[in-house]
Motif scaffolding. Structure first.
Motif, PDB file in Angstrom:
ATOM      1  N   ASP A  11       0.831  -1.219   0.000  1.00 19.70           N
ATOM      2  CA  ASP A  11       0.000   0.000   0.000  1.00 19.70           C
ATOM      3  C   ASP A  11       0.862   1.263   0.000  1.00 19.70           C
ATOM      4  O   ASP A  11       0.866   1.975   1.002  1.00 19.70           O
ATOM      5  CB  ASP A  11      -0.933  -0.015   1.216  1.00 19.70           C
ATOM      6  N   PRO A  12       1.554   1.588  -1.062  1.00 19.70           N
ATOM      7  CA  PRO A  12       1.645   0.902  -2.353  1.00 19.70           C
ATOM      8  C   PRO A  12       2.948   0.093  -2.437  1.00 19.70           C
ATOM      9  O   PRO A  12       3.780   0.147  -1.540  1.00 19.70           O
ATOM     10  CB  PRO A  12       1.718   2.086  -3.336  1.00 19.70           C
ATOM     11  N   PHE A  45      -4.781   3.013  -0.489  1.00 15.31           N
ATOM     12  CA  PHE A  45      -5.297   2.552  -1.781  1.00 15.31           C
ATOM     13  C   PHE A  45      -6.240   1.364  -1.601  1.00 15.31           C
ATOM     14  O   PHE A  45      -6.067   0.547  -0.688  1.00 15.31           O
ATOM     15  CB  PHE A  45      -4.130   2.139  -2.694  1.00 15.31           C
ATOM     16  N   GLU A  49      -6.687  -1.054  -6.597  1.00 15.91           N
ATOM     17  CA  GLU A  49      -5.581  -0.144  -6.934  1.00 15.91           C
ATOM     18  C   GLU A  49      -4.238  -0.768  -6.568  1.00 15.91           C
ATOM     19  O   GLU A  49      -3.274  -0.713  -7.341  1.00 15.91           O
ATOM     20  CB  GLU A  49      -5.745   1.195  -6.185  1.00 15.91           C
ATOM     21  N   ARG A  50      -4.167  -1.365  -5.377  1.00 18.18           N
ATOM     22  CA  ARG A  50      -2.891  -1.968  -4.934  1.00 18.18           C
ATOM     23  C   ARG A  50      -2.512  -3.129  -5.850  1.00 18.18           C
ATOM     24  O   ARG A  50      -1.348  -3.291  -6.220  1.00 18.18           O
ATOM     25  CB  ARG A  50      -3.016  -2.441  -3.478  1.00 18.18           C
ATOM     26  N   MET A  53      -1.365  -1.683  -9.324  1.00 16.04           N
ATOM     27  CA  MET A  53      -0.029  -1.055  -9.260  1.00 16.04           C
ATOM     28  C   MET A  53       1.060  -2.107  -9.115  1.00 16.04           C
ATOM     29  O   MET A  53       2.141  -1.987  -9.697  1.00 16.04           O
ATOM     30  CB  MET A  53       0.037  -0.088  -8.068  1.00 16.04           C
ATOM     31  N   THR A  54       0.755  -3.149  -8.337  1.00 20.71           N
ATOM     32  CA  THR A  54       1.734  -4.226  -8.125  1.00 20.71           C
ATOM     33  C   THR A  54       1.948  -4.987  -9.434  1.00 20.71           C
ATOM     34  O   THR A  54       3.080  -5.284  -9.823  1.00 20.71           O
ATOM     35  CB  THR A  54       1.231  -5.173  -7.001  1.00 20.71           C
ATOM     36  N   SER A 128       6.409   1.390   2.592  1.00 19.33           N
ATOM     37  CA  SER A 128       5.255   2.057   1.977  1.00 19.33           C
ATOM     38  C   SER A 128       4.879   3.299   2.792  1.00 19.33           C
ATOM     39  O   SER A 128       4.538   4.341   2.238  1.00 19.33           O
ATOM     40  CB  SER A 128       4.050   1.110   1.928  1.00 19.33           C
ATOM     41  N   LYS A 132       4.544   7.130   1.541  1.00 21.67           N
ATOM     42  CA  LYS A 132       3.259   7.845   1.648  1.00 21.67           C
ATOM     43  C   LYS A 132       3.430   9.165   2.396  1.00 21.67           C
ATOM     44  O   LYS A 132       2.867  10.186   2.013  1.00 21.67           O
ATOM     45  CB  LYS A 132       2.221   6.974   2.371  1.00 21.67           C
ATOM     46  N   VAL A 149       3.648   4.462  -9.627  1.00 20.97           N
ATOM     47  CA  VAL A 149       3.204   4.553  -8.224  1.00 20.97           C
ATOM     48  C   VAL A 149       3.399   5.983  -7.721  1.00 20.97           C
ATOM     49  O   VAL A 149       2.537   6.516  -7.008  1.00 20.97           O
ATOM     50  CB  VAL A 149       3.961   3.531  -7.346  1.00 20.97           C
TER      51      VAL A 149
END
Ligand code: ADP
Length: 175
Positions: A11-12, A45, A49-50, A53-54, A128, A132, A149
């Motif tokens: 996340d993320p 997220f 979304e996570r 993005m991954t 993460s 953030k 990201v």
């Protein structure tokens, strides 16, 4: 064929995660990167979304697949035929939790073992949360997270900032 699962909140996803996934993918025949749906953490997220993005961050590694999951990690491991859970170790403080989780998972599923990979030196203090926090105050996260990201973090905080701003405006209008 040895299948491994690399579970996490992502996340993320950061470059520290990418480093662990890349190295794990070189060690095992197939790596399932598993995005936990409902961790006991406050998330920035959504799961979708996570996961997206991954997947984008790891798309060039041919023996990696990405999926989200709910419930016990050992259940997911067994369901995909994995005998290995991969985790990353950074500073000493990671060890206690990873040790506890590894022993608990072994009790739940003795046929699934945990392999911890040491962080890449340049990612030792990367998490993460740090990415953030930096992005939240408008700082540059280049080199910490993949470019898509970084863009998503910027966009998320812009939207949240706009939402918070409009709430303040509504409150002040009411007052
Ligand atoms: P979780 O909530 O399961 O800890 P995270 O996404 O925070 O999920 O981390 C997933 C795994 O990746 C954990 O084993 C964590 O220690 C590891 N990890 C996170 N950041 C790094 C990093 N910079 N270097 C190495 N491993 C990392």
């Amino acid at each position: 064929m040895t299948i491994a699962v690399y579970p996490g909140t992502f996340d993320p996803i950061t470059n520290g995660h990418v480093d662990i996934a890349t190295r794990a993918a070189a060690l095992f025949d197939h790596l399932v990167v598993a995005v936990y749906d409902r961790p006991l953490k406050t998330l920035l997220f959504s799961t979708a979304e996570r996961e997206a993005m991954t997947r984008e961050a790891l798309k060039d590694i041919s023996n990696v697949t990405v999926q989200s999951y709910l419930g016990l990690t050992v259940n997911l491991a067994q369901s995909v035929g994995a005998r290995v859970i991969v985790r990353g170790l950074r500073v000493l403080s990671d060890f206690e939790l990873e040790f506890q989780m590894a022993l608990t998972n072994r009790k739940l599923a003795p046929d699934v073992d945990t392999v911890c990979l040491m962080t890449g030196q340049r990612y030792a203090f990367l998490s993460s949360s740090i990415a953030k926090e930096i992005a939240m105050v408008g700082g540059c996260v280049d080199g910490m997270v993949p470019p898509h990201v970084a863009a998503a973090l910027k966009d998320k905080f812009r939207r949240l900032g706009a939402a918070a701003g409009s709430k303040v405006q509504i409150v002040s209008l009411r007052d």
